[in-house]
Design a protein around this motif. Structure first.
Motif, PDB file in Angstrom:
ATOM      1  N   LEU A 100       6.610  -1.723   6.749  1.00 30.30           N
ATOM      2  CA  LEU A 100       5.549  -2.724   6.640  1.00 30.30           C
ATOM      3  C   LEU A 100       5.157  -2.859   5.176  1.00 30.30           C
ATOM      4  CD1 LEU A 100       5.000  -0.751   9.374  1.00 30.30           C
ATOM      5  CD2 LEU A 100       3.346  -2.566   9.793  1.00 30.30           C
ATOM      6  N   ASP A 101       5.124  -4.074   4.680  1.00 28.55           N
ATOM      7  CA  ASP A 101       4.885  -4.322   3.260  1.00 28.55           C
ATOM      8  C   ASP A 101       3.403  -4.606   2.971  1.00 28.55           C
ATOM      9  OD1 ASP A 101       7.637  -4.226   3.304  1.00 28.55           O
ATOM     10  OD2 ASP A 101       7.937  -6.110   2.222  1.00 28.55           O
ATOM     11  N   ASP A 102       2.959  -4.197   1.805  1.00 27.51           N
ATOM     12  CA  ASP A 102       1.672  -4.558   1.189  1.00 27.51           C
ATOM     13  C   ASP A 102       0.521  -3.579   1.441  1.00 27.51           C
ATOM     14  OD1 ASP A 102       2.987  -6.828   0.262  1.00 27.51           O
ATOM     15  OD2 ASP A 102       2.177  -8.124   1.823  1.00 27.51           O
ATOM     16  N   GLY A 103       0.583  -2.783   2.510  1.00 30.27           N
ATOM     17  CA  GLY A 103      -0.488  -1.795   2.738  1.00 30.27           C
ATOM     18  C   GLY A 103      -1.734  -2.352   3.394  1.00 30.27           C
ATOM     19  N   ALA A 233       6.630   2.570  -2.320  1.00 31.65           N
ATOM     20  CA  ALA A 233       6.045   1.771  -3.397  1.00 31.65           C
ATOM     21  C   ALA A 233       6.446   0.300  -3.260  1.00 31.65           C
ATOM     22  CB  ALA A 233       6.496   2.309  -4.750  1.00 31.65           C
ATOM     23  N   HIS A 234       5.590  -0.560  -3.804  1.00 25.82           N
ATOM     24  CA  HIS A 234       5.802  -2.022  -3.710  1.00 25.82           C
ATOM     25  C   HIS A 234       5.352  -2.641  -5.040  1.00 25.82           C
ATOM     26  CE1 HIS A 234       6.634  -5.511  -1.300  1.00 25.82           C
ATOM     27  NE2 HIS A 234       5.397  -5.899  -1.102  1.00 25.82           N
ATOM     28  N   THR A 235       5.603  -1.925  -6.128  1.00 24.66           N
ATOM     29  CA  THR A 235       5.215  -2.234  -7.520  1.00 24.66           C
ATOM     30  C   THR A 235       3.702  -2.087  -7.748  1.00 24.66           C
ATOM     31  OG1 THR A 235       4.814  -4.633  -7.401  1.00 24.66           O
ATOM     32  CG2 THR A 235       7.105  -3.910  -7.728  1.00 24.66           C
ATOM     33  N   THR A 237       1.638  -4.670  -9.400  1.00 24.36           N
ATOM     34  CA  THR A 237       0.903  -5.937  -9.270  1.00 24.36           C
ATOM     35  C   THR A 237       1.439  -6.864  -8.186  1.00 24.36           C
ATOM     36  OG1 THR A 237       2.338  -7.001 -10.904  1.00 24.36           O
ATOM     37  CG2 THR A 237       0.348  -5.915 -11.741  1.00 24.36           C
ATOM     38  N   HIS A 238       2.511  -6.434  -7.482  1.00 19.89           N
ATOM     39  CA  HIS A 238       3.182  -7.309  -6.521  1.00 19.89           C
ATOM     40  C   HIS A 238       3.758  -8.534  -7.239  1.00 19.89           C
ATOM     41  CE1 HIS A 238       4.105  -9.607  -2.872  1.00 19.89           C
ATOM     42  NE2 HIS A 238       3.963  -8.485  -2.212  1.00 19.89           N
ATOM     43  N   CYS A 239       4.472  -8.274  -8.319  1.00 19.43           N
ATOM     44  CA  CYS A 239       5.063  -9.373  -9.091  1.00 19.43           C
ATOM     45  C   CYS A 239       6.506  -9.615  -8.666  1.00 19.43           C
ATOM     46  CB  CYS A 239       5.034  -9.025 -10.578  1.00 19.43           C
ATOM     47  SG  CYS A 239       6.002  -7.556 -10.959  1.00 19.43           S
TER      48      CYS A 239
END
Ligand SMILES: [Zn+2]
Length: 352
Positions: A100-103, A233-235, A237-239
């Motif tokens: 699942l992305d973004d938290g 991890a998903h970076t 800043t989400h860039c």
């Protein structure tokens, strides 16, 4: 346009189901496993204008998928286990992994309880600025602006363009047009500048988007302590990493990993590329992820896991569970690999 595309995809999924083609494609395209991709898991909400609805599924649909996988005797495993089975070429049993992305906070409130019913693990990829409460979820801010406004003016291609946003259909059309325009802008900075300008014009506070929707460090600490949960991890800043200079992209990867490890006091060994499509993650990013010490990294390119995925551990493909197609009949189409095979042009590996 998006409605048309959704209808075509739905017809495709239903055609695959009714034709039985998914049975025929299974031996070739089912692979050895699947990594499912989700974002929000929450009950559906009222309201006609929900342009980000594809990013959410209801708990009941997640439950149906888990029950379907159990009925097929598929192992539901962690990303560590995906890595291990691929490394050891251990394909005795088919496996599935849920990511699942973004938290989002609803991952804790709605996804985890359903996963627990099946004793099934999940991996949640966190953008460290979202956990910090300082990040901006521009697609949510855009939805809020358009929901509120009856018309909008934006400089598309340098020309002031007037968009009607007075009805749900007009709002959807405006959202689609702006979403595509924003994602095609040359830099992340341009995107943030345009969204900020819209928020200012329409008096929308986009600084609260992360705090409203995403788990804070404290919440993540408690969530990560659950034995079923892995945090990736998903970076920072989400860039869009592919649009960053190489040094910035490398910094986004290494520093998000370090920040999450520091805050949660746990190793972070798995990554999801923000957006994760061809224009956001390619060869350079796959290499940078490896250099930053990630054991695996997942894209949003559609596909199952095949034995040859072992050679592309930082370019793993996923199967999207999309809010627009929450029909139990498509579950076997998704797990057969038929849908992803059709979507990616009948390629097994898409890592170029
Ligand atoms: Zn994301």
């Amino acid at each position: 346009m998006k409605l048309l595309r959704n209808t075509v995809i739905r017809a495709g999924l239903e055609a695959l189901y009714f034709s039985g083609a998914h049975y025929l494609l299974r031996p070739i395209f089912a692979g050895v496993g699947a990594i499912f991709m989700l974002h929000h898991v929450r009950p559906s909400r009222e309201g006609e204008f929900q342009p980000n609805y594809h990013l959410e599924v209801e708990p009941e649909f997640l439950r149906a998928m888990l029950a379907h996988l159990r009925s097929l005797d598929v192992d539901i495993v962690t990303m560590d286990e995906v890595h291990q089975r691929l490394s050891e070429r251990n394909f005795e049993r088919r496996f599935a992994c849920f990511t699942l992305d973004d938290g989002y906070r609803d991952n804790r409130d709605f996804a985890l309880p359903v996963m627990r019913e099946f004793d099934a693990p999940l991996t949640v990829y966190v953008a460290s600025d979202f956990a910090e409460g300082t990040g901006k979820l521009w697609w949510v801010a855009l939805e809020t602006v358009i929901a509120k406004a009856s018309s909008i003016e934006v400089p598309i291609g340098g020309i002031a363009t007037h968009l009607d946003t007075s009805t749900p259909a007009a709002k959807q059309a405006a959202f689609d047009r702006l979403h595509d325009w924003l994602r095609a802008l040359p830099s992340e900075h341009d995107l943030q500048r345009e969204v900020s300008a819209l928020c200012t014009q329409h008096d929308v506070d986009q600084t609260s988007t992360a705090r409203d929707l995403c788990m804070s460090w404290d919440e993540l600490k408690a969530f990560a302590a659950d034995p079923l949960v892995t945090i990736g991890a998903h970076t920072i800043t989400h860039c869009n990493l592919a649009k960053q200079p190489e040094a910035t992209a490398a910094f986004e990867l290494a520093t998000s990993r370090a920040r999450i490890e520091d805050a949660l006091q746990r190793p972070v060994l798995h990554l999801a590329y923000p957006y994760g499509d061809r224009i956001a993650a390619g060869q350079r990013e796959f290499k940078l992820a490896k250099m930053a010490g990630f054991k695996t990294a997942v894209t949003t390119r559609p596909g199952m896991v095949f034995p040859e995925s072992a050679d592309h551990m930082t370019a793993l493909q996923r199967v999207s569970l999309n809010g627009n197609y929450q029909d139990a009949r498509i579950l076997p189409v998704l797990t057969s690999g038929a849908a992803t095979a059709v979507w990616n042009g009948f390629r097994r590996i898409d890592a170029a």
